[in-house]
Design a protein around this motif. Structure first.
Motif, PDB file in Angstrom:
ATOM      1  N   MET A   1       0.847  -1.179   0.000  1.00 52.45           N
ATOM      2  CA  MET A   1       0.000   0.000   0.000  1.00 52.45           C
ATOM      3  C   MET A   1       0.891   1.240   0.000  1.00 52.45           C
ATOM      4  SD  MET A   1      -2.804   1.275   2.825  1.00 52.45           S
ATOM      5  CE  MET A   1      -4.067   0.119   2.353  1.00 52.45           C
ATOM      6  N   ILE A   2       0.420   2.257  -0.716  1.00 50.85           N
ATOM      7  CA  ILE A   2       1.098   3.550  -0.710  1.00 50.85           C
ATOM      8  C   ILE A   2       0.066   4.619  -0.372  1.00 50.85           C
ATOM      9  CG2 ILE A   2       0.792   3.941  -3.192  1.00 50.85           C
ATOM     10  CD1 ILE A   2       3.643   5.278  -3.006  1.00 50.85           C
ATOM     11  N   SER A   3       0.465   5.528   0.502  1.00 53.64           N
ATOM     12  CA  SER A   3      -0.426   6.620   0.892  1.00 53.64           C
ATOM     13  C   SER A   3       0.147   7.943   0.427  1.00 53.64           C
ATOM     14  CB  SER A   3      -0.616   6.654   2.411  1.00 53.64           C
ATOM     15  OG  SER A   3      -1.303   5.514   2.842  1.00 53.64           O
ATOM     16  N   CYS A   4      -0.738   8.816   0.038  1.00 53.73           N
ATOM     17  CA  CYS A   4      -0.367  10.153  -0.395  1.00 53.73           C
ATOM     18  C   CYS A   4      -0.936  11.143   0.611  1.00 53.73           C
ATOM     19  CB  CYS A   4      -0.942  10.428  -1.782  1.00 53.73           C
ATOM     20  SG  CYS A   4      -0.534  12.055  -2.427  1.00 53.73           S
ATOM     21  N   ILE A  49      -3.901  26.243   6.248  1.00 53.07           N
ATOM     22  CA  ILE A  49      -3.280  24.950   5.962  1.00 53.07           C
ATOM     23  C   ILE A  49      -4.319  23.842   6.149  1.00 53.07           C
ATOM     24  CG2 ILE A  49      -1.464  23.303   6.583  1.00 53.07           C
ATOM     25  CD1 ILE A  49      -0.405  25.929   5.368  1.00 53.07           C
ATOM     26  N   ALA A  50      -4.412  22.961   5.155  1.00 56.22           N
ATOM     27  CA  ALA A  50      -5.278  21.779   5.229  1.00 56.22           C
ATOM     28  C   ALA A  50      -4.487  20.595   4.683  1.00 56.22           C
ATOM     29  CB  ALA A  50      -6.548  21.984   4.420  1.00 56.22           C
ATOM     30  N   TYR A  51      -4.906  19.398   5.072  1.00 56.83           N
ATOM     31  CA  TYR A  51      -4.251  18.171   4.625  1.00 56.83           C
ATOM     32  C   TYR A  51      -5.302  17.195   4.134  1.00 56.83           C
ATOM     33  CZ  TYR A  51      -0.296  19.830   7.381  1.00 56.83           C
ATOM     34  OH  TYR A  51       0.728  20.579   7.893  1.00 56.83           O
ATOM     35  N   CYS A  52      -4.892  16.316   3.219  1.00 56.08           N
ATOM     36  CA  CYS A  52      -5.711  15.160   2.903  1.00 56.08           C
ATOM     37  C   CYS A  52      -4.803  13.950   2.791  1.00 56.08           C
ATOM     38  CB  CYS A  52      -6.541  15.351   1.644  1.00 56.08           C
ATOM     39  SG  CYS A  52      -5.717  15.000   0.097  1.00 56.08           S
ATOM     40  N   HIS A  53      -5.390  12.792   3.017  1.00 61.98           N
ATOM     41  CA  HIS A  53      -4.656  11.531   2.991  1.00 61.98           C
ATOM     42  C   HIS A  53      -5.496  10.511   2.226  1.00 61.98           C
ATOM     43  CE1 HIS A  53      -2.363  13.335   6.288  1.00 61.98           C
ATOM     44  NE2 HIS A  53      -3.532  13.641   6.802  1.00 61.98           N
ATOM     45  N   ARG A  93       2.745  17.210  -2.422  1.00 64.11           N
ATOM     46  CA  ARG A  93       2.406  15.816  -2.095  1.00 64.11           C
ATOM     47  C   ARG A  93       3.623  15.106  -1.534  1.00 64.11           C
ATOM     48  NH1 ARG A  93      -0.130  16.106  -7.404  1.00 64.11           N
ATOM     49  NH2 ARG A  93       1.825  15.419  -8.272  1.00 64.11           N
ATOM     50  N   SER A  94       3.364  14.187  -0.613  1.00 62.20           N
ATOM     51  CA  SER A  94       4.401  13.265  -0.162  1.00 62.20           C
ATOM     52  C   SER A  94       3.783  11.873  -0.086  1.00 62.20           C
ATOM     53  CB  SER A  94       4.987  13.694   1.188  1.00 62.20           C
ATOM     54  OG  SER A  94       3.993  13.708   2.180  1.00 62.20           O
ATOM     55  N   PHE A  95       4.639  10.861  -0.214  1.00 61.14           N
ATOM     56  CA  PHE A  95       4.180   9.478  -0.255  1.00 61.14           C
ATOM     57  C   PHE A  95       4.826   8.701   0.876  1.00 61.14           C
ATOM     58  CE2 PHE A  95       3.752  11.240  -4.418  1.00 61.14           C
ATOM     59  CZ  PHE A  95       2.491  10.821  -4.804  1.00 61.14           C
ATOM     60  N   THR A  96       4.016   7.887   1.513  1.00 57.84           N
ATOM     61  CA  THR A  96       4.495   7.068   2.618  1.00 57.84           C
ATOM     62  C   THR A  96       3.909   5.674   2.501  1.00 57.84           C
ATOM     63  OG1 THR A  96       2.670   7.847   4.009  1.00 57.84           O
ATOM     64  CG2 THR A  96       4.771   9.017   4.215  1.00 57.84           C
ATOM     65  N   LYS A  97       4.522   4.767   3.207  1.00 54.90           N
ATOM     66  CA  LYS A  97       4.002   3.405   3.313  1.00 54.90           C
ATOM     67  C   LYS A  97       3.465   3.273   4.733  1.00 54.90           C
ATOM     68  CE  LYS A  97       5.402  -1.390   2.966  1.00 54.90           C
ATOM     69  NZ  LYS A  97       6.509  -2.318   2.727  1.00 54.90           N
ATOM     70  N   PRO A  98       2.151   3.101   4.888  1.00 55.35           N
ATOM     71  CA  PRO A  98       1.589   3.092   6.236  1.00 55.35           C
ATOM     72  C   PRO A  98       1.942   1.832   7.026  1.00 55.35           C
ATOM     73  CG  PRO A  98      -0.126   2.641   4.637  1.00 55.35           C
ATOM     74  CD  PRO A  98       1.124   2.959   3.861  1.00 55.35           C
TER      75      PRO A  98
END
Length: 110
Positions: A1-4, A49-53, A93-98
């Motif tokens: 899985m990859i999260s943005c 500032i706002a975020y989405c995932h 954008r940044s990408f992480t592996k949860p």
């Protein structure tokens, strides 16, 4: 899985317009095969500032989403709304592996 994770700098005077944009993208990401984890809107602290995932099963699935997103008329309508209202000043954008599963301290040998 990859999260943005997308970090938005928004116009605080256009918060209602940004909320419309956010609600549209929650639906659109899910329509195009992703899992949206929501938008996190300004509350305390900076008001611009706002975020989405959101997540996809793989980077290949995310890349497929990006291709289909550019061809989807509903996605283009959401982008047009943001441009017309100027509710978004900039984003990145940044990408992480949860890591989603925890283990007891004892099982970890701590």
């Amino acid at each position: 899985m990859i999260s943005c994770t997308v970090r938005y700098e928004i116009d605080p005077d256009q918060l209602p317009a940004f909320e419309i944009y956010a609600k549209a993208w929650i639906h659109l990401v899910e329509k195009l095969g992703g899992t949206h984890h929501g938008y996190h809107m300004p509350h305390e602290g900076p008001n611009d500032i706002a975020y989405c995932h959101f997540s996809f099963a793989s980077l290949a699935d995310y890349e497929d989403y990006r291709t289909r997103m550019h061809e989807d008329p509903d996605c283009q309508r959401a982008y047009a709304h943001a441009r017309a209202t100027k509710c978004i000043r900039r984003y990145d954008r940044s990408f992480t592996k949860p890591l989603l599963a925890g283990v007891s301290v004892e099982a970890l040998g701590l």
